[in-house]
Design an enzyme around this catalytic site. Sequence first.
Site, PDB file in Angstrom:
ATOM      1  N   CYS A 184      41.664  18.915  29.955  1.00 40.64           N
ATOM      2  CA  CYS A 184      41.107  17.893  29.056  1.00 40.64           C
ATOM      3  C   CYS A 184      41.115  16.541  29.760  1.00 40.64           C
ATOM      4  CB  CYS A 184      41.869  17.694  27.752  1.00 40.64           C
ATOM      5  SG  CYS A 184      41.999  19.171  26.748  1.00 40.64           S
ATOM      6  N   ARG A 234      37.087  18.293  33.815  1.00 41.22           N
ATOM      7  CA  ARG A 234      38.395  18.708  33.314  1.00 41.22           C
ATOM      8  C   ARG A 234      38.281  19.597  32.072  1.00 41.22           C
ATOM      9  NH1 ARG A 234      42.531  15.653  35.327  1.00 41.22           N
ATOM     10  NH2 ARG A 234      43.827  16.195  33.549  1.00 41.22           N
ATOM     11  N   ASN A 277      45.897  15.111  26.180  1.00 34.87           N
ATOM     12  CA  ASN A 277      45.740  16.081  27.260  1.00 34.87           C
ATOM     13  C   ASN A 277      47.119  16.673  27.522  1.00 34.87           C
ATOM     14  OD1 ASN A 277      45.231  17.488  29.642  1.00 34.87           O
ATOM     15  ND2 ASN A 277      45.526  15.668  30.893  1.00 34.87           N
ATOM     16  N   LYS A 281      35.285  36.676  49.668  1.00 34.02           N
ATOM     17  CA  LYS A 281      35.435  35.225  49.766  1.00 34.02           C
ATOM     18  C   LYS A 281      34.719  34.709  51.003  1.00 34.02           C
ATOM     19  CE  LYS A 281      36.382  34.323  46.828  1.00 34.02           C
ATOM     20  NZ  LYS A 281      36.654  34.662  45.451  1.00 34.02           N
ATOM     21  N   GLU A 295      30.643  35.208  50.677  1.00 29.88           N
ATOM     22  CA  GLU A 295      29.885  34.445  49.685  1.00 29.88           C
ATOM     23  C   GLU A 295      29.763  32.966  50.035  1.00 29.88           C
ATOM     24  OE1 GLU A 295      31.534  34.160  45.666  1.00 29.88           O
ATOM     25  OE2 GLU A 295      33.528  34.473  46.467  1.00 29.88           O
ATOM     26  N   HIS A 317      35.867  56.856  60.359  1.00 31.00           N
ATOM     27  CA  HIS A 317      34.933  57.867  59.847  1.00 31.00           C
ATOM     28  C   HIS A 317      33.491  57.373  59.887  1.00 31.00           C
ATOM     29  CE1 HIS A 317      38.138  60.593  58.795  1.00 31.00           C
ATOM     30  NE2 HIS A 317      38.789  59.564  58.281  1.00 31.00           N
ATOM     31  N   LYS A 320      28.151  30.305  38.760  1.00 30.73           N
ATOM     32  CA  LYS A 320      29.556  30.454  38.357  1.00 30.73           C
ATOM     33  C   LYS A 320      29.715  31.475  37.239  1.00 30.73           C
ATOM     34  CE  LYS A 320      33.887  29.242  38.515  1.00 30.73           C
ATOM     35  NZ  LYS A 320      34.613  29.876  39.640  1.00 30.73           N
TER      36      LYS A 320
HETATM   37  C1  F6R Z   1      33.587  35.536  43.480  1.00 33.56           C
HETATM   38  C2  F6R Z   1      33.400  35.360  42.038  1.00 33.56           C
HETATM   39  C3  F6R Z   1      32.723  36.441  41.296  1.00 33.56           C
HETATM   40  C4  F6R Z   1      33.329  36.597  39.892  1.00 33.56           C
HETATM   41  C5  F6R Z   1      32.486  37.555  39.059  1.00 33.56           C
HETATM   42  C6  F6R Z   1      33.081  37.789  37.693  1.00 33.56           C
HETATM   43  O1  F6R Z   1      34.258  34.446  44.041  1.00 33.56           O
HETATM   44  O2  F6R Z   1      33.761  34.355  41.486  1.00 33.56           O
HETATM   45  O3  F6R Z   1      32.731  37.646  41.968  1.00 33.56           O
HETATM   46  O4  F6R Z   1      34.630  37.058  40.011  1.00 33.56           O
HETATM   47  O5  F6R Z   1      31.189  37.043  38.908  1.00 33.56           O
HETATM   48  O6  F6R Z   1      33.147  36.600  36.974  1.00 33.56           O
HETATM   49  P1  F6R Z   1      34.091  36.441  35.747  1.00 33.56           P
HETATM   50  O7  F6R Z   1      35.484  36.496  36.210  1.00 33.56           O
HETATM   51  O8  F6R Z   1      33.736  35.098  35.170  1.00 33.56           O
HETATM   52  O9  F6R Z   1      33.784  37.561  34.796  1.00 33.56           O
END
Ligand code: F6R
Length: 605
Positions: free
Chosen positions: A2, A27, A98, A482, A485, A501, A600
């Site tokens: 917050c 936040r 907060n 990681k 991406e 294999h 995201k």
């Molecule tokens: C990778 C990443 C994605 C999420 C996936 C699921 O860094 O962030 O692979 O983990 O899209 O997202 P959520 O957790 O929001 O269901």
Amino acid sequence: MCGIVGYSGVKTVRQVLTDGLASLEYRGYDSAGVALWEGNAVTVIRQQGRLSRLVERIGTAHEESRCGIGHTRWATHGQPSEVNAHPHRQGRVTLVHNGIIENYLQLREQLEKEGYVFQTQTDTEIAAALIDSCYKGAPLEAIREACGRMEGAYAFAILFDGHPNCVYGIRLGSPLVAAVDDTGAYLASDLTAILPYTSRYLLPEEGELLALEEGRLSCYDGSLRPMEPVWKQAHWSVEQARKDGYRYFMEKEIHEQPQALRRTISPRIADGLPSFEVDGLPAGFFGRIHKLYITACGTALYCGMVGKALIEKIARLPVEVEVASEFRYRDPILEPDSAAVIISQSGETADSLAALRLLKGKGIPVIAVVNVVGSSIAREADYCLYTYAGPEIAVATTKAYSVQVAMMYLIAILAAGERGLADDQEQRRLVAGLEEAVERTPQVLAMGDEIRNYAKGLKNTESMFYIGRGLDYSLALEGSLKLKEISYIHAEAYAAGELKHGTLALVTPQTPVVALATQPELLAKTVSNMREVMARGGPVLALVTEDLELDPGACDRRITIPGKSGIFAPLLLVIVLQMIGFYAAEERGCDVDKPRNLAKSVTVE
Ligand code: F6R
């Protein structure tokens, strides 16, 4: 999380507050609200959803108001709704908050006996009532007395009826900064809201009080003695301040992991034992089921794999893990007396939500492990174990994964207890192991230079592999995701024994291999696989816990993970993997926080 902001001065406060909240929106953005002094009265305006909706609603009204407070919310107690939005008002007190008041239920009971009636499920409304009940006409006295009875963390900005054009502030465990310019006085959760006006600011110590009265700022110590402000000078731009001085949100979020982990596990540990009582999960839940389904996407799925390994090992409860986009369409055979766990940072991932609905439709009770309060998955699940990572801005998840993994440990330990596989002593030993790993996370964060050094060498790499066995394999999957991406280096994870294999054919001196070796019983086998790679000229980086001996001939380079090998090593190992991805991406000039083609929250299937 917050964000809070306050102003008293000669400017139209509407603009100061909404501009300040805009810079604090990272936040949290579940709802926003302001309270404005208009003459001798306070006007409260609250709106569910993003700040832009509040701004639209206020429009050009309230032009004359010169003092007020504002809030942007990341829900902790109560759904993100208008009624739960701040500011909250009780009696003669209006405030924004907060933090989390831990003893709010106890305080609520006492205040109800005094006649207070509550409209919301928030801890903040309780704080407003408590301050009102202590208010005898002197704001600072009331704040001091009420805060003495609160447990938890807070930063407040408070308006008291009878004191127009004044804002009062205090903090404990949550951030607060204050400043003055030639128009008036400001307070805010962080510098970003203040930097557009001045770079000179003060940071009140915990328990010190601030009074913004008719544009002037005064400071008081915990005994209400006036104090000279100690001014600091900011050397950050607004954008840098939003990231707390880090260059990228991902970097900041990696560094926030120790606090995020502590915030997530501590409410679920009582007398050294795991407990989901605060989350409303009935005692004995795991003792009554014979199978657990875990489903999720991406990183959350890889967390599910860690969960499977832990729950099967510690609690001997069979677990099936499946990617949600497959699970939902394959008409799965679901066993009676089973339950499911859906893991999702955003709580909005379309495939995970569909899997949840399928499971519920078949009568399987669903537990959600979710970071965003009030999200669809959190609302629709039978039970929700919220992770307290705080808002995650970078597209690549880091801290949200770690807190999900922490939740898997707690589930596994609790399930072991409820299934009669671990007595209290054994559960306490395991919880202590988890806490110890969490306390060691800052040690890994301090290894930035060593890890960056390795990542520099990846600048022109086109393809690489991550290998590991057991828990290390699940972590290898997360490490490779990681890296790919955000750095766009092609990376694949393999169970270390699988490489030979077929995929070993791709290993050359130009394909680096990261070998994860934190599980003592599998070390010798993983070392053999590392040697197979070395024999083909593949450069091997070994990530090995400090207590494991490794023949130097088995790798080209070693990064030592602090702490013990074994089941708790993933919490430390993952930070190294996140940092390898981060530094490699930075080295290659990539847009770390916003990688191409990704979003995201994935609300499409
Ligand atoms: C990778 C990443 C994605 C999420 C996936 C699921 O860094 O962030 O692979 O983990 O899209 O997202 P959520 O957790 O929001 O269901």
